[in-house]
Write a protein that holds these residues in place. Sequence first.
Motif, PDB file in Angstrom:
ATOM      1  N   ILE A   1     -67.670 -49.085  -1.588  1.00 23.58           N
ATOM      2  CA  ILE A   1     -66.829 -48.875  -0.414  1.00 23.58           C
ATOM      3  C   ILE A   1     -67.260 -47.638   0.395  1.00 23.58           C
ATOM      4  O   ILE A   1     -66.737 -47.398   1.471  1.00 23.58           O
ATOM      5  N   ILE A   2     -68.197 -46.869  -0.135  1.00 28.26           N
ATOM      6  CA  ILE A   2     -68.711 -45.684   0.559  1.00 28.26           C
ATOM      7  C   ILE A   2     -70.228 -45.802   0.601  1.00 28.26           C
ATOM      8  O   ILE A   2     -70.863 -46.165  -0.390  1.00 28.26           O
ATOM      9  N   ALA A   3     -70.806 -45.475   1.764  1.00 25.12           N
ATOM     10  CA  ALA A   3     -72.263 -45.544   1.914  1.00 25.12           C
ATOM     11  C   ALA A   3     -72.702 -44.362   2.768  1.00 25.12           C
ATOM     12  O   ALA A   3     -72.144 -43.288   2.662  1.00 25.12           O
ATOM     13  N   GLY A   4     -73.668 -44.592   3.608  1.00 26.04           N
ATOM     14  CA  GLY A   4     -74.104 -43.566   4.540  1.00 26.04           C
ATOM     15  C   GLY A   4     -74.745 -42.378   3.856  1.00 26.04           C
ATOM     16  O   GLY A   4     -75.422 -42.506   2.832  1.00 26.04           O
TER      17      GLY A   4
ATOM     18  N   ALA B   1     -72.372 -34.598   9.580  1.00 25.83           N
ATOM     19  CA  ALA B   1     -72.089 -34.780  11.007  1.00 25.83           C
ATOM     20  C   ALA B   1     -73.279 -34.333  11.849  1.00 25.83           C
ATOM     21  O   ALA B   1     -73.687 -35.019  12.796  1.00 25.83           O
ATOM     22  N   ALA B   2     -73.842 -33.172  11.514  1.00 23.04           N
ATOM     23  CA  ALA B   2     -74.982 -32.645  12.258  1.00 23.04           C
ATOM     24  C   ALA B   2     -76.192 -33.566  12.130  1.00 23.04           C
ATOM     25  O   ALA B   2     -76.879 -33.859  13.117  1.00 23.04           O
ATOM     26  N   VAL B   3     -76.464 -34.031  10.926  1.00 20.20           N
ATOM     27  CA  VAL B   3     -77.610 -34.910  10.688  1.00 20.20           C
ATOM     28  C   VAL B   3     -77.439 -36.235  11.429  1.00 20.20           C
ATOM     29  O   VAL B   3     -78.384 -36.741  12.049  1.00 20.20           O
ATOM     30  N   THR B   4     -76.243 -36.788  11.391  1.00 16.51           N
ATOM     31  CA  THR B   4     -75.995 -38.047  12.091  1.00 16.51           C
ATOM     32  C   THR B   4     -76.235 -37.887  13.586  1.00 16.51           C
ATOM     33  O   THR B   4     -76.887 -38.727  14.219  1.00 16.51           O
ATOM     34  N   ALA B   5     -75.721 -36.803  14.169  1.00 17.89           N
ATOM     35  CA  ALA B   5     -75.930 -36.562  15.601  1.00 17.89           C
ATOM     36  C   ALA B   5     -77.417 -36.396  15.912  1.00 17.89           C
ATOM     37  O   ALA B   5     -77.917 -36.934  16.911  1.00 17.89           O
TER      38      ALA B   5
END
Length: 132
Positions: free
Chosen positions: A77-80, A33-37
């Motif tokens: 079905i999972i990435a990111g 979450a922190a990295v994405t933000a």
Amino acid sequence: MKMQTLRLPEQEIPVAHGADICVVGGSCTGVFAAVTAARLGARVALVELNGLFGGVATAGLVNIWHSLHDAEGKRQIIAGLTGEMIDRLKRRDASGPAHGLCYVLNTAELALELDALLVETGVRPFLHAMFS
């Protein structure tokens, strides 16, 4: 039953860091979450009570992660960031498939990769810390 409350006297708490977003809890999900933000341009702080990031995966030595594919192993079905982290661990020779439906990983290497990811994205880490 009446809910109990706790009254705290007014306190002055020094500000350790100014950020747009503060993620409280440094599990793998919290780090992601922190990295994405941060990748979206926010100034981010990440606060973790323990001495390393990764939550149960690292502190509890949980060395198996789910597959990125469906139960038949036919469709991803999972990435990111989950997939990115598995790729990073593979480059360290710290992850590999186990029975096709999950990955086995080295949790010490996972902790190092999570740290590296935070540094790369400019997230301000706080370990052994609490949030007020």
